[in-house]
Design an enzyme around this catalytic site. Structure first.
Site, PDB file in Angstrom:
ATOM      1  N   ILE A 101       0.848  -1.183   0.000  1.00  0.00           N
ATOM      2  CA  ILE A 101       0.000   0.000   0.000  1.00  0.00           C
ATOM      3  C   ILE A 101       0.889   1.239   0.000  1.00  0.00           C
ATOM      4  O   ILE A 101       1.769   1.383   0.852  1.00  0.00           O
ATOM      5  CB  ILE A 101      -0.930   0.026   1.232  1.00  0.00           C
ATOM      6  CG1 ILE A 101      -1.812  -1.240   1.266  1.00  0.00           C
ATOM      7  CG2 ILE A 101      -1.781   1.285   1.224  1.00  0.00           C
ATOM      8  CD1 ILE A 101      -2.736  -1.395   0.075  1.00  0.00           C
ATOM      9  N   LYS A 102       0.655   2.136  -0.960  1.00  0.00           N
ATOM     10  CA  LYS A 102       1.454   3.354  -1.066  1.00  0.00           C
ATOM     11  C   LYS A 102       0.880   4.438  -0.156  1.00  0.00           C
ATOM     12  O   LYS A 102      -0.287   4.815  -0.285  1.00  0.00           O
ATOM     13  CB  LYS A 102       1.487   3.858  -2.515  1.00  0.00           C
ATOM     14  CG  LYS A 102       2.268   2.963  -3.454  1.00  0.00           C
ATOM     15  CD  LYS A 102       2.218   3.446  -4.899  1.00  0.00           C
ATOM     16  CE  LYS A 102       3.102   4.635  -5.138  1.00  0.00           C
ATOM     17  NZ  LYS A 102       3.158   4.984  -6.590  1.00  0.00           N
ATOM     18  N   ILE A 103       1.726   4.913   0.749  1.00  0.00           N
ATOM     19  CA  ILE A 103       1.361   5.975   1.684  1.00  0.00           C
ATOM     20  C   ILE A 103       2.385   7.094   1.538  1.00  0.00           C
ATOM     21  O   ILE A 103       3.593   6.837   1.578  1.00  0.00           O
ATOM     22  CB  ILE A 103       1.352   5.458   3.132  1.00  0.00           C
ATOM     23  CG1 ILE A 103       0.273   4.370   3.300  1.00  0.00           C
ATOM     24  CG2 ILE A 103       1.102   6.596   4.120  1.00  0.00           C
ATOM     25  CD1 ILE A 103       0.258   3.725   4.678  1.00  0.00           C
TER      26      ILE A 103
END
Length: 368
Positions: free
Chosen positions: A139-141
């Protein structure tokens, strides 16, 4: 005969493709790239998905079903992107299994409008992790100030994270600290640390674009001679920081119970200035334990004529410091540069997301 991308992989650099589309998946192209271009990972972003939706009819059937069901635009985007990411994760699953979980990774971004909202970012990360339901997902944060505790919280729940939008060395150190804190909490929560992966996406070409513009405005010979040096210097010193943090006793305590290091990922590696070599942000950032995520054009240029000569990072620390000092001497304020780039990055990501929403809304309107 070993091609440059194979040599790059042999030097410890994981080759990731910065692109995805349903056409690429259904045609078998992604599998072909793993076979012929050493691709072991995929990253995505809203602009990539918008471009994919504009081209061809690969999404028509799903758009029709979503329109008939009366799904909201926001949820439609999640379903569409989740579908492609799950498919890509399945294509790359054998790499995940054969590389002790480091390869075969596919990244999906949280809604960029949440970049300044910690709690909603964590909730969105949970939702996307549940929806895609693949162990090789990341997941890109974003690495905003508000994103840092979200990174720690997601990792603490066993969610693998691709930290994006890193420009400054100071922020990168904060990201690594957030990673270590997340793994420490994950251990307390009973998670298997060997299953949690993270990369820290350090942006490259945008740094040169901004600094070179400022150097041109200064206009002196000394300033002009420093064009194209800022991004590589910044990235090389980021790797030096990585070596320091992941040589620490704090890290070794986590490594002893199965944790894998958070790898530096070179992002924004497509060259913006045509006067620069089109492979410069690949060939000049070769170091073990890194990832380079490339647009397909950069990947093909590297495969065609990239010169991989071994490690091009670790012998360059002193020169990198000298380059940044020279930039400061002619009037470049790197703190201001990276602050501006982060602010612009958040705005650009939000704009791309809104354009993706508009595209999906338009397609839903004509698909019902």
């Amino acid at each position: 005969m070993t091609n440059p991308l194979q040599k790059l992989s042999g030097e410890g650099v994981a080759v990731w493709l910065d692109d995805i589309s349903r056409e690429r998946l259904s045609s078998g192209n992604l599998q072909e790239l793993t076979d012929t271009r050493s691709v072991v990972g995929v990253t995505s972003n809203p602009t990539i998905f918008e471009k994919a939706l504009k081209e061809g009819d690969a999404y028509d059937a799903q758009l029709h079903d979503l329109a008939v069901r009366g799904v909201s635009v926001d949820e439609a985007v999640r379903f569409i992107t989740g579908y492609d990411i799950r498919w890509a994760a399945d294509v790359l699953r054998p790499l995940y299994e054969s590389t002790d979980r480091t390869g075969g990774r596919v990244s999906l971004e949280v809604d960029p409008r949440l970049a300044r909202d910690t709690e909603r970012t964590v909730s969105e990360a949970r939702a996307l992790w549940w929806m895609v339901d693949r162990p090789n997902l990341m997941i890109k944060i974003p690495a905003t100030v508000e994103g840092l505790p979200a990174i720690t919280a997601a990792l603490a729940e066993g969610i693998s994270v691709n930290v994006t939008l890193i420009f400054s060395l100071e922020r990168y150190r904060a990201v690594m600290d957030a990673f270590l804190a997340g793994l420490e909490k994950a251990k307390e929560n009973g998670h298997d640390l060997a299953r949690i992966q993270s990369v820290a996406s350090f942006f490259v070409s945008r740094v040169d674009t901004e600094v070179d513009k400022r150097l041109a405005a200064i206009g002196t010979d000394a300033a002009k001679e420093l064009r194209g040096r800022a991004a590589l210097a910044n990235a090389r010193l980021a790797y030096e920081a990585y070596e320091e943090v992941f040589g620490s006793q704090r890290w070794k305590a986590l490594e002893a119970v199965g944790a894998q290091p958070q790898r530096p990922l070179w992002a924004s590696t497509g060259v913006k200035d045509p006067s620069y070599a089109d492979t410069v942000y690949v060939t000049e950032l070769v170091a073990p334990g890194t990832v380079n995520t490339m647009p397909e054009a950069t990947m093909e240029a590297t495969a065609d004529h990239g010169e991989i000569t071994g490690d091009t990072v670790r012998d360059g620390y002193d020169q990198a410091r000298a380059d940044l000092a020279a930039l400061a001497e002619v009037g470049i304020d790197m703190d201001d540069v990276v602050r501006l780039l982060e602010d612009e990055g958040v705005v650009k990501f939000e704009k791309s997301w809104k354009e993706l929403l508009a595209m999906v809304a338009s397609r839903l309107g004509s698909a019902g």
